[in-house]
Design a protein around this motif. Structure first.
Motif, PDB file in Angstrom:
ATOM      1  N   GLY A 244       4.192  -2.787   2.555  1.00 56.59           N
ATOM      2  CA  GLY A 244       4.055  -1.622   3.425  1.00 56.59           C
ATOM      3  C   GLY A 244       3.147  -0.595   2.786  1.00 56.59           C
ATOM      4  O   GLY A 244       2.496  -0.841   1.756  1.00 56.59           O
ATOM      5  N   THR A 245       3.117   0.597   3.377  1.00 56.71           N
ATOM      6  CA  THR A 245       2.198   1.642   2.921  1.00 56.71           C
ATOM      7  C   THR A 245       2.419   1.995   1.456  1.00 56.71           C
ATOM      8  O   THR A 245       1.463   2.211   0.706  1.00 56.71           O
ATOM      9  N   LEU A 246       3.694   2.057   1.029  1.00 52.26           N
ATOM     10  CA  LEU A 246       3.993   2.494  -0.330  1.00 52.26           C
ATOM     11  C   LEU A 246       4.018   1.354  -1.334  1.00 52.26           C
ATOM     12  O   LEU A 246       4.191   1.592  -2.535  1.00 52.26           O
ATOM     13  N   ASN A 247       3.944   0.105  -0.899  1.00 53.08           N
ATOM     14  CA  ASN A 247       3.846  -1.024  -1.832  1.00 53.08           C
ATOM     15  C   ASN A 247       2.840  -2.038  -1.292  1.00 53.08           C
ATOM     16  O   ASN A 247       3.161  -3.156  -0.957  1.00 53.08           O
ATOM     17  N   GLN A 248       1.586  -1.579  -1.245  1.00 53.70           N
ATOM     18  CA  GLN A 248       0.531  -2.399  -0.669  1.00 53.70           C
ATOM     19  C   GLN A 248       0.157  -3.557  -1.601  1.00 53.70           C
ATOM     20  O   GLN A 248      -0.228  -4.625  -1.143  1.00 53.70           O
ATOM     21  N   ILE A 249       0.236  -3.328  -2.910  1.00 54.96           N
ATOM     22  CA  ILE A 249      -0.012  -4.376  -3.901  1.00 54.96           C
ATOM     23  C   ILE A 249       1.181  -4.396  -4.844  1.00 54.96           C
ATOM     24  O   ILE A 249       1.457  -3.406  -5.523  1.00 54.96           O
ATOM     25  N   LEU A 250       1.893  -5.498  -4.879  1.00 56.08           N
ATOM     26  CA  LEU A 250       3.082  -5.576  -5.717  1.00 56.08           C
ATOM     27  C   LEU A 250       2.699  -5.522  -7.185  1.00 56.08           C
ATOM     28  O   LEU A 250       1.667  -6.062  -7.608  1.00 56.08           O
ATOM     29  N   GLY A 251       3.562  -4.880  -7.967  1.00 58.26           N
ATOM     30  CA  GLY A 251       3.297  -4.784  -9.391  1.00 58.26           C
ATOM     31  C   GLY A 251       4.396  -4.027 -10.088  1.00 58.26           C
ATOM     32  O   GLY A 251       5.365  -3.569  -9.480  1.00 58.26           O
ATOM     33  N   ALA A 252       4.233  -3.871 -11.382  1.00 54.38           N
ATOM     34  CA  ALA A 252       5.197  -3.131 -12.188  1.00 54.38           C
ATOM     35  C   ALA A 252       4.416  -2.204 -13.141  1.00 54.38           C
ATOM     36  O   ALA A 252       4.136  -2.581 -14.270  1.00 54.38           O
ATOM     37  N   PRO A 253       3.965  -1.020 -12.689  1.00 49.70           N
ATOM     38  CA  PRO A 253       4.322  -0.449 -11.387  1.00 49.70           C
ATOM     39  C   PRO A 253       3.445  -0.985 -10.254  1.00 49.70           C
ATOM     40  O   PRO A 253       2.378  -1.533 -10.487  1.00 49.70           O
ATOM     41  N   THR A 254       3.934  -0.770  -8.995  1.00 49.98           N
ATOM     42  CA  THR A 254       3.162  -1.126  -7.821  1.00 49.98           C
ATOM     43  C   THR A 254       1.989  -0.167  -7.675  1.00 49.98           C
ATOM     44  O   THR A 254       1.892   0.850  -8.382  1.00 49.98           O
ATOM     45  N   LEU A 255       1.076  -0.463  -6.761  1.00 46.69           N
ATOM     46  CA  LEU A 255      -0.107   0.375  -6.582  1.00 46.69           C
ATOM     47  C   LEU A 255       0.299   1.799  -6.206  1.00 46.69           C
ATOM     48  O   LEU A 255       1.112   2.017  -5.302  1.00 46.69           O
TER      49      LEU A 255
END
Length: 755
Positions: A244-255
């Motif tokens: 979604g808008t707040l997690n457009q690219i998954l990661g640790a941290p996300t984008l």
């Protein structure tokens, strides 16, 4: 914002051949558009430049993306009314640079296409307070995008908002943010990726950044390039499940993006090509006035392991205690060692390391590296560690505060360098400095006193106990010395600097305030901090002026006259004498001017028989006026007024004047007698018609002729002789006569002839 992909050898050649083949290929269903954004730049008045920056995949992109033009549509935000369609021609086609060209990957190359055109936004049209928006729609995105549904069929709507160009009756100019250096780099899975997406605003407006879902719009594979954009709303792309808008690219941290700086950060956990959206909102005085959106892509790949370099501070050459970052503070005082040694290394083979400096809480002077600040470790014949010497300027002054300086070592790892930072806390005191000295030969008896025409000059000498370079300066209290003609010339002396003040006092110094205070300074710049010794020299300018006197033998003014009157007949000569005296011995000038007294119309004295001979001098003057009375003056038909003026040559003259009225005596036409009866009976009494009392010929008033007519209008007599005689026509009756003069005068009458 443009870039060039740095490829070497065959890889670059393959890429250029591929781009050329794509340019020749036919249209494809997917254009592989990477992203883009729009800008609106104010030029002047109501002139703006509308620009679309479009980015596309230069490796896999379709030639159909290389449009010769694209159409932007402008809409009113209040009602979605279409204001204009603007065809934007392609004006630039360049590559986007990698941050580190050595990290270039042949599978990732991005072109920047610029479409722009100058447009007019008239105040009478674009004045809606809710503002306006611009959109360009184009399909399609890359087929290989990993985080959205149906990427090959997904379109893009490039979107920009801007304010009205007039507010509260006044022009409201705005250039939208020139945002986001374009992204060419890839990210490495499991490694922290960061990139500066911050923008610049020409108007100094505040910029705020956030992540938004990219817009899809109305374009599709059947109509990839609409003739014009549709009005809002524009449908967004569809995220894959879990995104979604707040997690457009998954990661640790996300984008994420820093709200104030626009810095992107992500440590991606998945491989692939990921689309994301960023919005830059523009605020002026706390009010949002516009926004710009960008769609872009980030490729995540597996990268070779890149270890973090390390950096340490070594003990000073004469000391044994190592500086402990976060615990110690370097104290830099005059006479102390101002240099520190650094050791930097990297576990990876053939790593190229570079040191850089970043001030944390100060600006201005920075230390410099006196030995190498870059090098390769673990290469053939290379050491495992590198050393450098960092030296602080002696002039550095922290003014009692603790300054923080980040010393950063970075490697040449891909896709972005890894870094280690040591924060150095320090205080610094510059070497002591004595102020300069300033002396002059103006003398102890101040103020100086001068009259108009005097020359004032004296010398100044500036010295410095520390032998710092000295510069002499001159200013005036409430006035400009150069505006009064005062100068200060200077040259180097041993020791210090020597200057010569010179002022020839002239009329520019005459005013309500006769005291002029000149201020002089001997200035030095030790450690970029100015020190100065000052000296004031007041000058009192004396000025007074007594009026001159003008005497003459002109006639006295008589009762009923406005000016003395001289009236003479033709042929006479008139002479008047004038004398002038000035108690201040100022230069005197006598002048004579003439006018007719009617509308102050000037008259050249020589043209009317007059001349004035003046003998001018210092403190005294004399003059003689002479008038030869002739028709030249009489023909003006007006009195002449001659003004005699005595002018004293000083800053504020007090001229004196006398006037006289000159008149040419002419015959009295009131005494003309017109007779109207004759008796031609040969008794020698009143036998002929004549007019002896007609005005005599006088200058330009000359007799032209007489004509006599019968009562039936028949001319019976004509003569050009002023002393004409007419004995009658031989029969009695009534006759009429008509007499003319050259100056336009006319005399008419009737005549009875009796037997």
């Amino acid at each position: 914002m443009s870039f060039c992909l740095r490829l070497r050898g065959a890889a670059r050649l393959v890429l250029l051949l591929l781009v050329g083949l794509l340019a020749l290929a036919g249209p494809a269903r997917a254009t592989h558009i990477v992203g883009g954004e729009m800008e609106l730049v104010h030029n002047s008045g109501d002139s703006y430049t509308l620009q679309l920056n479009l980015y596309f995949d230069a490796v896999h992109g379709s030639a159909s993306a290389l449009d010769a033009d694209l159409t932007a549509s402008i809409f009113d935000k209040a009602n979605n009314q279409r204001m204009a369609n603007v065809v934007l021609p392609l004006t630039s086609n360049t590559f986007v640079n990698y941050t580190n060209p050595a990290c270039a990957d042949a599978t990732l190359s991005t072109r920047k296409l610029v479409y722009s055109k100058a447009i007019t936004l008239a105040a009478g049209t674009y004045n809606n307070l809710l503002g306006y928006y611009v959109a360009v729609e184009r399909c399609c995105r890359n087929n290989s995008i990993s985080n959205i549904v149906g990427p090959g069929n997904a379109a893009q709507a490039f979107y920009l908002e801007f304010p009205a160009v007039v507010r509260r009756g006044a022009p409201f100019y705005d250039s939208t943010p020139r945002i986001f250096p374009p992204l060419a780099d890839y990210a490495c899975r499991g490694e922290l990726f960061y990139y500066d997406f911050g923008g610049q605003d020409a108007d100094g407006d505040s910029l705020v950044y956030d992540l938004v879902t990219p817009l899809n719009g109305h374009a599709n594979t059947n109509t990839p390039k609409p003739a014009a954009a549709e009005p809002a709303p524009y449908a967004p792309i569809t995220w894959n499940a879990g995104l979604g808008t707040l997690n457009q690219i998954l990661g640790a941290p996300t984008l994420s993006i820093n709200r104030a700086t626009g810095r992107l950060t992500v440590r991606p956990t998945d491989l692939g090509l990921f689309v994301f959206g960023v919005r830059c909102s523009e605020y002026r005085r706390g009010e949002k006035i516009g926004e710009a959106r960008r769609d872009f892509q980030l490729m995540v790949i597996n990268c070779p392991t890149n270890s973090k370099p390390s950096l340490a501070l070594l003990p000073a050459p004469t000391g044994s205690v190592r500086y402990r970052p976060g615990r110690d503070t370097l104290k830099l005082v005059p006479g102390s060692n101002h240099c520190v040694r650094l050791r930097f290394t990297d576990p990876d083979l053939n790593s190229r390391l570079t040191l850089s400096l970043s001030p944390v809480n100060f600006s201005g002077l920075l230390p410099s590296f006196s030995t190498a600040f870059s090098g390769t470790v673990h290469g053939v014949g290379m050491p495992d560690t590198l050393t450098a010497t960092l030296c602080f300027p002696e002039c550095l002054n922290t003014r009692g505060k603790v300054f923080l300086l980040d010393v950063v070592v970075g490697d040449d790892g891909c896709s972005l360098p890894r870094r280690d930072t040591v924060r150095v806390a320090f205080t610094a005191v510059p070497p002591p400095n004595s102020p300069p000295l300033l002396t002059s030969t103006a003398g102890p008896a101040l103020p100086l006193r001068a009259r108009i025409g005097d020359l004032i000059s004296f010398d100044l000498t500036g010295t410095d106990p520390d032998n710092d370079p000295v510069q002499l300066e001159m200013t005036g209290v409430g006035f400009s010395p150069l505006g009064l003609g005062a100068t200060l010339s200077q040259s180097a002396a041993s020791p210090g600097q020597r200057g010569r003040f010179t002022w020839r006092v002239d009329c520019r110094a005459v005013g309500p305030d006769s005291v002029f205070t000149f201020q002089f300074a001997a200035a030095t710049q030790p450690c970029n901090g100015q020190q100065a010794a000052t000296l004031s020299v007041p000058v009192v300018v004396r000025y007074s002026n007594r009026p001159p006197t003008l005497a003459s033998d002109l006639p006295a003014l008589q009762p009923g006259q406005d000016l003395p009157l001289v009236e003479l007949p033709l042929g006479r000569q008139y002479t008047a004498h004038f004398t002038g005296f000035d108690p201040d011995r100022d230069g005197l000038t006598l002048l004579a001017t003439g006018n007719t007294g009617a509308g102050n119309e000037g008259v050249d004295l020589g043209s009317v028989g007059m001349r004035f001979d003046a003998r001018n001098g210092a403190g005294a003057a004399s003059g003689t006026f002479q008038w030869d009375v002739s028709c030249a003056a009489a023909n003006l038909h007006r009195d002449l007024v001659v003004t005699f003026q005595l002018i004293d040559a000083t800053c504020r003259p007090l001229p004196q004047q006398q006037q006289v009225r000159l008149r040419v005596h002419s015959p009295d036409t009131v005494a003309v007698k017109l007779y109207n009866i004759i008796t031609p009976n040969n008794d020698r009494q009143n036998d002929e018609f004549r007019l002896p009392e007609l005005p005599p010929n006088f200058c330009d008033s000359q007799f032209i002729g007489v004509k006599i007519f019968s009562r039936w209008g028949q001319q019976v007599f004509e003569s050009a002789d002023r002393d004409f005689r007419w004995p009658g026509q031989g029969s009695s009756g009534i006759y009429y006569y008509y007499i003319t003069y050259t100056d336009g005068r006319r005399f008419r009458g009737w005549l009875e002839v009796k037997p």
